[in-house]
Design a protein around this motif. Structure first.
Motif, PDB file in Angstrom:
ATOM      1  N   ILE A 205     -42.165   3.128 -12.646  1.00 47.23           N
ATOM      2  CA  ILE A 205     -43.166   2.599 -11.708  1.00 47.23           C
ATOM      3  C   ILE A 205     -42.485   1.502 -10.904  1.00 47.23           C
ATOM      4  CG2 ILE A 205     -45.390   1.421 -11.442  1.00 47.23           C
ATOM      5  CD1 ILE A 205     -46.305   2.795 -13.981  1.00 47.23           C
ATOM      6  N   PHE A 206     -42.080   1.851  -9.689  1.00 49.74           N
ATOM      7  CA  PHE A 206     -41.329   0.921  -8.855  1.00 49.74           C
ATOM      8  C   PHE A 206     -42.094   0.493  -7.603  1.00 49.74           C
ATOM      9  CE2 PHE A 206     -37.975   3.200 -11.212  1.00 49.74           C
ATOM     10  CZ  PHE A 206     -37.391   2.109 -11.845  1.00 49.74           C
ATOM     11  N   LYS A 207     -43.181   1.174  -7.318  1.00 46.45           N
ATOM     12  CA  LYS A 207     -44.062   0.757  -6.227  1.00 46.45           C
ATOM     13  C   LYS A 207     -45.498   1.012  -6.643  1.00 46.45           C
ATOM     14  CE  LYS A 207     -43.369   5.089  -3.649  1.00 46.45           C
ATOM     15  NZ  LYS A 207     -42.437   5.699  -4.596  1.00 46.45           N
ATOM     16  N   ALA A 208     -46.421   0.381  -5.950  1.00 43.40           N
ATOM     17  CA  ALA A 208     -47.818   0.409  -6.375  1.00 43.40           C
ATOM     18  C   ALA A 208     -48.360   1.829  -6.495  1.00 43.40           C
ATOM     19  CB  ALA A 208     -48.664  -0.407  -5.397  1.00 43.40           C
ATOM     20  N   GLN A 209     -47.993   2.685  -5.554  1.00 43.61           N
ATOM     21  CA  GLN A 209     -48.513   4.050  -5.580  1.00 43.61           C
ATOM     22  C   GLN A 209     -48.078   4.804  -6.842  1.00 43.61           C
ATOM     23  OE1 GLN A 209     -47.064   2.537  -3.051  1.00 43.61           O
ATOM     24  NE2 GLN A 209     -48.469   2.645  -1.296  1.00 43.61           N
ATOM     25  N   ASP A 210     -46.920   4.433  -7.398  1.00 43.91           N
ATOM     26  CA  ASP A 210     -46.440   5.105  -8.621  1.00 43.91           C
ATOM     27  C   ASP A 210     -47.416   4.930  -9.774  1.00 43.91           C
ATOM     28  OD1 ASP A 210     -44.125   5.835  -7.266  1.00 43.91           O
ATOM     29  OD2 ASP A 210     -42.970   4.131  -8.019  1.00 43.91           O
ATOM     30  N   GLN A 238     -50.581  -5.494  -5.666  1.00 43.81           N
ATOM     31  CA  GLN A 238     -50.681  -4.311  -4.822  1.00 43.81           C
ATOM     32  C   GLN A 238     -51.383  -3.155  -5.540  1.00 43.81           C
ATOM     33  OE1 GLN A 238     -46.491  -4.039  -3.996  1.00 43.81           O
ATOM     34  NE2 GLN A 238     -46.655  -5.114  -2.041  1.00 43.81           N
ATOM     35  N   ILE A 239     -51.092  -2.988  -6.837  1.00 39.42           N
ATOM     36  CA  ILE A 239     -51.769  -1.923  -7.599  1.00 39.42           C
ATOM     37  C   ILE A 239     -53.261  -2.202  -7.676  1.00 39.42           C
ATOM     38  CG2 ILE A 239     -51.997  -0.805  -9.849  1.00 39.42           C
ATOM     39  CD1 ILE A 239     -48.985  -1.444 -10.276  1.00 39.42           C
ATOM     40  N   ASN A 240     -53.625  -3.447  -7.967  1.00 37.80           N
ATOM     41  CA  ASN A 240     -55.045  -3.792  -8.027  1.00 37.80           C
ATOM     42  C   ASN A 240     -55.729  -3.556  -6.682  1.00 37.80           C
ATOM     43  OD1 ASN A 240     -55.421  -4.577 -10.752  1.00 37.80           O
ATOM     44  ND2 ASN A 240     -54.424  -6.540 -10.363  1.00 37.80           N
ATOM     45  N   GLN A 241     -55.034  -3.848  -5.599  1.00 39.56           N
ATOM     46  CA  GLN A 241     -55.607  -3.597  -4.273  1.00 39.56           C
ATOM     47  C   GLN A 241     -55.844  -2.109  -4.053  1.00 39.56           C
ATOM     48  OE1 GLN A 241     -52.553  -5.638  -2.022  1.00 39.56           O
ATOM     49  NE2 GLN A 241     -53.821  -7.456  -1.722  1.00 39.56           N
ATOM     50  N   LEU A 242     -54.884  -1.278  -4.469  1.00 38.66           N
ATOM     51  CA  LEU A 242     -55.066   0.167  -4.342  1.00 38.66           C
ATOM     52  C   LEU A 242     -56.234   0.648  -5.193  1.00 38.66           C
ATOM     53  CD1 LEU A 242     -51.443   1.661  -4.365  1.00 38.66           C
ATOM     54  CD2 LEU A 242     -53.082   1.710  -2.486  1.00 38.66           C
ATOM     55  N   LEU A 243     -56.343   0.121  -6.412  1.00 37.15           N
ATOM     56  CA  LEU A 243     -57.439   0.526  -7.298  1.00 37.15           C
ATOM     57  C   LEU A 243     -58.796   0.119  -6.730  1.00 37.15           C
ATOM     58  CD1 LEU A 243     -55.874  -0.368 -10.780  1.00 37.15           C
ATOM     59  CD2 LEU A 243     -56.387   1.929  -9.916  1.00 37.15           C
ATOM     60  N   GLU A 244     -58.806  -0.916  -5.895  1.00 38.01           N
ATOM     61  CA  GLU A 244     -60.041  -1.378  -5.252  1.00 38.01           C
ATOM     62  C   GLU A 244     -60.280  -0.680  -3.917  1.00 38.01           C
ATOM     63  OE1 GLU A 244     -59.363  -5.542  -4.940  1.00 38.01           O
ATOM     64  OE2 GLU A 244     -59.518  -5.904  -7.101  1.00 38.01           O
ATOM     65  N   GLY A 245     -59.387   0.269  -3.561  1.00 35.74           N
ATOM     66  CA  GLY A 245     -59.551   0.993  -2.305  1.00 35.74           C
ATOM     67  C   GLY A 245     -59.040   0.257  -1.091  1.00 35.74           C
ATOM     68  N   LYS A 246     -58.239  -0.772  -1.310  1.00 32.75           N
ATOM     69  CA  LYS A 246     -57.698  -1.565  -0.211  1.00 32.75           C
ATOM     70  C   LYS A 246     -56.250  -1.174   0.067  1.00 32.75           C
ATOM     71  CE  LYS A 246     -60.446  -5.573  -1.707  1.00 32.75           C
ATOM     72  NZ  LYS A 246     -60.363  -6.964  -2.233  1.00 32.75           N
ATOM     73  N   ASN A 247     -55.770  -1.507   1.249  1.00 40.68           N
ATOM     74  CA  ASN A 247     -54.367  -1.310   1.564  1.00 40.68           C
ATOM     75  C   ASN A 247     -53.563  -2.443   0.935  1.00 40.68           C
ATOM     76  OD1 ASN A 247     -54.703   1.022   3.166  1.00 40.68           O
ATOM     77  ND2 ASN A 247     -55.281  -0.240   4.925  1.00 40.68           N
TER      78      ASN A 247
END
Length: 331
Positions: A205-210, A238-247
């Motif tokens: 896991i090297f970036k949030a999308q991973d 960044q992962i938390n932002q993705l999980l919240e539907g944010k960029n």
């Protein structure tokens, strides 16, 4: 995510790394949104025999909690004694994690770390001894197996569950792979299918999308991030932002360099300037990797012993980056 009777506010863990996930780095990762920090692995014999260096590894700061103390060893009686006599009264420690995944030769030659995966009966006794002695949830960190001819991660994970472990973290490589090759995320899915307790995925896991991709592909309950956080604690935010539907937002050069300076100052505060500066050289190189002229700055830092001198260099470096950026915008 619940681990035993303990609630963690999100699905993210900082994977323990010797020489990296020290107190200062854990505090920073907590500020960036990690749900659970995990200490560098600590020798139970070091605790048992009251080794001063080992004792310093168990220092916890309220700012990093909740925190799991990762221990390693291969003698059930000593593991149980340390859990009962040394850790049960520690109100600052929230969970105990047993390391059965470390591939380092100096660890496995003593039968510790991933060497325990070669002896399932001993692994079962060891886990149960700690679970029975501990008043905190006990988790276990494993690998896929010892080598390609000994893939037994599912077996060991089920042993951990049957022995009372509250969760299992799976680094999806064999011991002989160390950190090379690709992590086998499909194997994490196999472990998840076999267990009722939470399974934490670890590896690549090297970036949030991973992180989101791993959870989607494996069904794991959470992710543990190690090397992907080195010089990049923002990965948790960044992962938390993705999980919240944010960029996910990328840290600016100013945020990166200001954080690196604060990190260095905390390490020097906790460990003293001489040790702190030397230990931070690698960390600072990770922070600035990929930035313009970063190799030159890294080489200069490696010759410095004074933290104030390094701080001045990094501030000057930031100013030059800002000026170069402004110049590019003007052209």
């Amino acid at each position: 995510m619940n681990i035993g009777n303990f609630h963690i506010e999100n699905k993210l863990m900082l994977a323990p790394m010797a020489g990296v996930t020290d107190l200062a780095f854990r505090i920073i990762c907590k500020e960036m949104g990690v749900g659970l920090t995990v200490t560098e692995m600590v020798s139970v014999k070091g605790i048992y025999y009251k080794d001063k260096k080992t004792d310093s590894l168990t220092t916890i700061d309220p700012r990093e909690r909740p925190v799991s103390l990762q221990i390693f060893g291969s003698e059930p009686d000593i593991m149980a004694h340390v859990a009962r006599e040394n850790l049960n009264d520690r109100k600052d420690i929230d969970l105990i994690d047993i390391n059965m995944g470390c591939p380092a030769p100096k660890i496995v030659k003593n039968g510790d770390g991933s060497a325990l995966m070669k002896d399932p009966k001993l692994a079962a006794r060891l886990i149960k001894s700690v679970v029975d002695a501990s008043n905190k949830p006990v988790t276990v960190k494993i690998r896929k197996g010892w080598d390609k001819d000994s893939i037994n991660g599912v077996e060991i994970a089920k042993i951990a569950e049957d022995s009372g472990a509250a969760a299992v973290t799976v680094h999806a490589r064999t011991r002989d792979m160390f950190y090379s090759g690709e992590a086998d995320w499909d194997y994490i899915a196999s472990v998840k299918c076999a267990l009722k307790i939470p399974v934490i995925g670890n590896g690549d896991i090297f970036k949030a999308q991973d992180a989101l991709l791993m959870m989607e592909r494996t069904g794991c309950d959470g992710v543990a991030i190690g090397r992907g956080a080195m010089g990049n604690p923002w990965i948790f935010r960044q992962i938390n932002q993705l999980l919240e539907g944010k960029n996910p937002d990328k840290p600016s050069p100013a945020e990166v360099l200001e954080t690196s300076i604060r990190h260095m100052n905390m390490v020097c505060e906790f460990k003293g300037e001489r040790i702190g500066v030397r230990e931070m050289r690698k960390q600072l190189a990770w922070y600035i990797k990929g930035m313009k002229n970063s190799n030159e700055i890294k080489n200069r830092i490696n010759t410095m012993e004074d933290k104030n001198e390094i701080e001045s260099l990094l501030k000057e470096y930031l100013q030059n980056l800002i000026e170069d950026d402004n110049l590019q915008e003007a052209l």
